[in-house]
Structure formats: structure tokens, C-alpha cells
Scaffold this motif. Structure first.
Motif, PDB file in Angstrom:
ATOM      1  N   LYS A  56      40.648  92.731  12.307  1.00 27.07           N
ATOM      2  CA  LYS A  56      40.445  92.091  13.610  1.00 27.07           C
ATOM      3  C   LYS A  56      41.007  90.670  13.618  1.00 27.07           C
ATOM      4  CE  LYS A  56      36.316  94.581  15.068  1.00 27.07           C
ATOM      5  NZ  LYS A  56      34.868  94.481  15.310  1.00 27.07           N
ATOM      6  N   GLU A  57      40.732  89.915  12.560  1.00 29.31           N
ATOM      7  CA  GLU A  57      41.227  88.541  12.501  1.00 29.31           C
ATOM      8  C   GLU A  57      42.745  88.508  12.401  1.00 29.31           C
ATOM      9  OE1 GLU A  57      39.235  86.343   9.454  1.00 29.31           O
ATOM     10  OE2 GLU A  57      37.287  86.555  10.409  1.00 29.31           O
ATOM     11  N   ARG A  86      37.345  95.769   8.203  1.00 23.18           N
ATOM     12  CA  ARG A  86      37.388  95.714   9.672  1.00 23.18           C
ATOM     13  C   ARG A  86      37.515  94.273  10.164  1.00 23.18           C
ATOM     14  NH1 ARG A  86      32.769  98.188  12.640  1.00 23.18           N
ATOM     15  NH2 ARG A  86      33.945  97.322  14.361  1.00 23.18           N
ATOM     16  N   THR A  87      36.754  93.360   9.559  1.00 19.59           N
ATOM     17  CA  THR A  87      36.827  91.958   9.957  1.00 19.59           C
ATOM     18  C   THR A  87      38.221  91.398   9.684  1.00 19.59           C
ATOM     19  OG1 THR A  87      34.488  91.705   9.464  1.00 19.59           O
ATOM     20  CG2 THR A  87      35.780  89.688   9.624  1.00 19.59           C
TER      21      THR A  87
END
Length: 76
Positions: A66-67, A62-63
Motif C-alpha cells: 500500500k505504501e 500488505r502495508t
């Protein structure tokens, strides 16, 4: 004269062979303290691995997404 003296000196004895494996030598380096501490703590939680590892993977993915989306918006 001094150079001839240095060149004709016998070579020093080779260092004693350490019988520890290369992995053990790397892990014994002081720079690896944080990695050893993390690994020891992680091994203490071994019964919880079926819960912890999927959560860590989910948070990591998820990170990353998003990035990557933020970077694509920035470059577009």
C-alpha cells in the motif's frame, strides 16, 4: 615540564576482562530495554507462533504494498 610529567607516567591498568559474550553485553545496554521486553513477551506467546508469525508477515507485506503504491502515485 608538565608534558614530560604526563608522558613519563605509567599507563593505567587495563580494565578487567568481562567474561560475558558480546551479545550479552549488547543486550545488557539500557537502550535495548524495549527490544528485551518485546522479545520476552514474544517468547511467552511461543505456542501461538504458527498463527502470529504468518499474520504479522501478511500485515507487513500488505502495508508495504500500500505504501509503495501510494508513493508511486505521488511521484507519477
Amino acid at each position: 615540564m608538565a608534558l614530560r610529567k604526563i608522558i613519563t607516567k605509567p599507563l593505567p591498568a587495563p580494565p578487567a576482562q568481562n567474561q560475558a559474550s558480546l551479545v550479552d553485553q549488547v543486550l545488557a545496554a539500557p537502550q535495548m530495554t524495549a527490544v528485551r521486553m518485546f522479545w520476552n513477551s514474544f517468547r511467552d506467546l511461543q505456542p501461538w507462533w504458527p498463527v502470529i508469525i504468518p499474520i504479522l508477515l501478511w500485515v507487513g507485506v500488505r502495508t508495504y504494498q500500500k505504501e509503495r503504491a501510494a508513493l508511486q502515485r505521488e511521484t507519477a
